[in-house]
Motif scaffolding. Structure first.
Motif, mmCIF file in Angstrom:
data_model
loop_
_atom_site.group_PDB
_atom_site.id
_atom_site.type_symbol
_atom_site.label_atom_id
_atom_site.label_comp_id
_atom_site.label_asym_id
_atom_site.label_seq_id
_atom_site.Cartn_x
_atom_site.Cartn_y
_atom_site.Cartn_z
ATOM 1 N N LYS A 1 9.248 17.401 -0.322
ATOM 2 C CA LYS A 1 10.432 16.612 0.042
ATOM 3 C C LYS A 1 10.193 15.820 1.322
ATOM 4 N N VAL A 2 9.612 16.454 2.331
ATOM 5 C CA VAL A 2 9.327 15.769 3.597
ATOM 6 C C VAL A 2 8.314 14.651 3.367
ATOM 7 N N PHE A 3 7.287 14.921 2.568
ATOM 8 C CA PHE A 3 6.267 13.919 2.256
ATOM 9 C C PHE A 3 6.910 12.643 1.716
ATOM 10 N N TYR A 4 7.780 12.786 0.717
ATOM 11 C CA TYR A 4 8.399 11.606 0.094
ATOM 12 C C TYR A 4 9.499 10.988 0.959
ATOM 13 N N SER A 5 10.270 11.812 1.664
ATOM 14 C CA SER A 5 11.373 11.256 2.459
ATOM 15 C C SER A 5 10.869 10.447 3.652
ATOM 16 N N ASN A 6 9.689 10.732 4.150
ATOM 17 C CA ASN A 6 9.130 9.991 5.284
ATOM 18 C C ASN A 6 8.174 8.879 4.868
ATOM 19 N N MET A 7 8.054 8.626 3.572
ATOM 20 C CA MET A 7 7.096 7.640 3.087
ATOM 21 C C MET A 7 7.520 6.220 3.456
ATOM 22 N N ASP A 8 6.553 5.439 3.928
ATOM 23 C CA ASP A 8 6.760 4.019 4.244
ATOM 24 C C ASP A 8 6.479 3.220 2.976
ATOM 25 N N CYS A 9 7.512 2.582 2.443
ATOM 26 C CA CYS A 9 7.372 1.838 1.176
ATOM 27 C C CYS A 9 7.492 0.335 1.385
ATOM 28 N N SER A 10 7.144 -0.154 2.573
ATOM 29 C CA SER A 10 7.262 -1.584 2.833
ATOM 30 C C SER A 10 6.253 -2.369 1.993
ATOM 31 N N ALA A 11 6.599 -3.586 1.672
ATOM 32 C CA ALA A 11 5.806 -4.406 0.745
ATOM 33 C C ALA A 11 4.402 -4.708 1.266
ATOM 34 N N GLU A 12 4.237 -4.834 2.577
ATOM 35 C CA GLU A 12 2.910 -5.174 3.094
ATOM 36 C C GLU A 12 1.920 -4.009 3.004
ATOM 37 N N LYS A 13 2.406 -2.836 2.649
ATOM 38 C CA LYS A 13 1.538 -1.662 2.514
ATOM 39 C C LYS A 13 1.272 -1.351 1.037
ATOM 40 N N GLU A 14 1.216 -2.374 0.197
ATOM 41 C CA GLU A 14 1.057 -2.180 -1.238
ATOM 42 C C GLU A 14 -0.197 -1.360 -1.562
ATOM 43 N N ASN A 15 -0.027 -0.417 -2.491
ATOM 44 C CA ASN A 15 -1.099 0.477 -2.955
ATOM 45 C C ASN A 15 -1.650 1.369 -1.858
ATOM 46 N N ARG A 16 -0.859 1.625 -0.823
ATOM 47 C CA ARG A 16 -1.273 2.516 0.258
ATOM 48 C C ARG A 16 -0.110 3.453 0.571
ATOM 49 N N VAL A 17 -0.350 4.746 0.502
ATOM 50 C CA VAL A 17 0.667 5.736 0.824
ATOM 51 C C VAL A 17 0.570 6.055 2.303
ATOM 52 N N ILE A 18 1.695 5.890 3.010
ATOM 53 C CA ILE A 18 1.760 6.194 4.440
ATOM 54 C C ILE A 18 3.000 7.059 4.656
ATOM 55 N N TYR B 1 -5.326 5.108 -8.713
ATOM 56 C CA TYR B 1 -4.425 3.955 -8.726
ATOM 57 C C TYR B 1 -3.103 4.315 -9.396
ATOM 58 N N SER B 2 -3.156 4.958 -10.555
ATOM 59 C CA SER B 2 -1.936 5.324 -11.275
ATOM 60 C C SER B 2 -1.091 6.296 -10.472
ATOM 61 N N ILE B 3 -1.730 7.254 -9.804
ATOM 62 C CA ILE B 3 -0.985 8.226 -9.002
ATOM 63 C C ILE B 3 -0.359 7.566 -7.781
ATOM 64 N N VAL B 4 -1.116 6.739 -7.062
ATOM 65 C CA VAL B 4 -0.571 6.064 -5.875
ATOM 66 C C VAL B 4 0.599 5.170 -6.268
ATOM 67 N N ARG B 5 0.467 4.403 -7.333
ATOM 68 C CA ARG B 5 1.561 3.523 -7.773
ATOM 69 C C ARG B 5 2.794 4.345 -8.167
ATOM 70 N N THR B 6 2.586 5.483 -8.810
ATOM 71 C CA THR B 6 3.716 6.345 -9.172
ATOM 72 C C THR B 6 4.356 6.929 -7.920
ATOM 73 N N MET B 7 3.547 7.379 -6.967
ATOM 74 C CA MET B 7 4.088 7.906 -5.708
ATOM 75 C C MET B 7 4.949 6.867 -4.999
ATOM 76 N N LEU B 8 4.470 5.625 -4.959
ATOM 77 C CA LEU B 8 5.199 4.573 -4.259
ATOM 78 C C LEU B 8 6.489 4.187 -4.975
ATOM 79 N N SER B 9 6.595 4.481 -6.262
ATOM 80 C CA SER B 9 7.824 4.160 -6.991
ATOM 81 C C SER B 9 8.890 5.245 -6.850
#
Length: 199
Positions: free
Chosen positions: A44-61, A176-184
Motif C-alpha cells: 500500500k505504501v509503495f503504490y500510495s507514494n508512487m510518482d505518476c507524472s507524465a515526464e517519468k514515463e516507464n519509470r517507477v519512482i 515492460y508489461s509489469i512497469v506499465r501495469t504498476m504505473l496504471s
C-alpha cells in the motif's frame, strides 16, 4: 497468493513442448518461480507514494520508509532474471500493435482451433474456449504477470497476445508489461494492488 509449481509446468504439454519449456523460451521462468512473503502494508505504501507524472514515463519512482525506490523496465528485467529483448505488450482496450500479429490468428492459436470464424475471434470470449494447458498459461498471466481482481473468466486482448507469443516462442518484455501495469494502478481506484511478491 498464486505460486507456479514447476512440477505442473513440466507435466503439461502443448504442441509437443512442456509449459516449462515454453515459458523458458520467453525468459520468464525465474520471475514466475519467485516465492516471497507479501506484506500488504508495504505494498500500500509503495503504490500510495508512487510518482505518476507524465515526464517519468516507464519509470517507477516511489518512497517507502523514507527510502527512494526507482527503477525502469530494464532494471526490473535484471532483478527478475528475464530478458528485455522481447515485445513490449501493454494495451488495455484494443489488440496490441505488434509486427506480424493478427488478433484473429492469435485467438485461433490459443484456442487451438483453426475453424473459428472471424466473428468468433473478434468478440470477447471466455476461458471455456481454451484447452487446459492454455487455461493454465492464462491463469499464470492473470495472477502474476497482469494481475487483476474480480472474475477471471474473460480473456483480454493482452492475455491473447501474451499467450500467443508464448506458444509461438516470441519473447515478451516482462519488465515492460509489469512497469506499465504498476504505473496504471494509481489511476484505477477499484483495482487490487498487484506484485506484492516482487515488492
Amino acid at each position: 497468493t498464486f505460486f507456479v509449481l514447476p512440477d505442473v509446468l513440466h507435466s503439461l504439454q502443448i504442441s509437443h513442448r512442456t509449459l516449462f519449456q515454453l515459458l523458458g523460451d520467453v525468459g520468464w521462468i525465474d520471475a514466475l518461480l519467485i516465492e516471497e512473503n507479501v506484506y500488504p502494508d508495504l505494498v500500500k505504501v509503495f503504490y500510495s507514494n508512487m510518482d505518476c507524472s507524465a515526464e517519468k514515463e516507464n519509470r517507477v519512482i516511489t518512497t517507502v520508509g523514507g527510502v527512494l525506490i526507482e527503477f525502469d523496465d530494464l532494471e526490473l528485467n535484471s532483478i527478475l532474471g528475464s530478458s528485455d529483448d522481447g515485445l513490449d505488450i501493454f494495451s488495455l482496450r484494443k489488440p496490441p500493435d505488434i509486427d506480424d500479429y493478427v488478433h484473429v490468428d492469435a485467438v485461433r492459436n490459443i484456442c487451438r482451433r483453426s475453424d473459428l470464424s472471424v466473428e468468433d475471434c473478434t468478440i470477447h470470449f471466455r476461458t471455456q474456449c481454451l484447452c487446459l494447458q492454455t487455461r493454465i498459461l492464462l491463469r499464470i498471466i492473470q495472477s502474476i504477470v497482469l494481475p487483476r481482481s474480480g472474475h477471471l473468466d474473460e480473456v483480454s486482448h493482452m492475455d491473447v497476445a501474451m499467450i500467443d507469443c508464448i506458444l509461438r516462442g516470441r519473447p515478451v518484455d516482462l519488465g515492460y508489461s509489469i512497469v506499465r501495469t504498476m504505473l496504471s494502478i494509481p489511476a484505477l481506484i477499484t483495482r487490487s494492488l498487484p506484485y506484492g511478491h516482487f515488492i
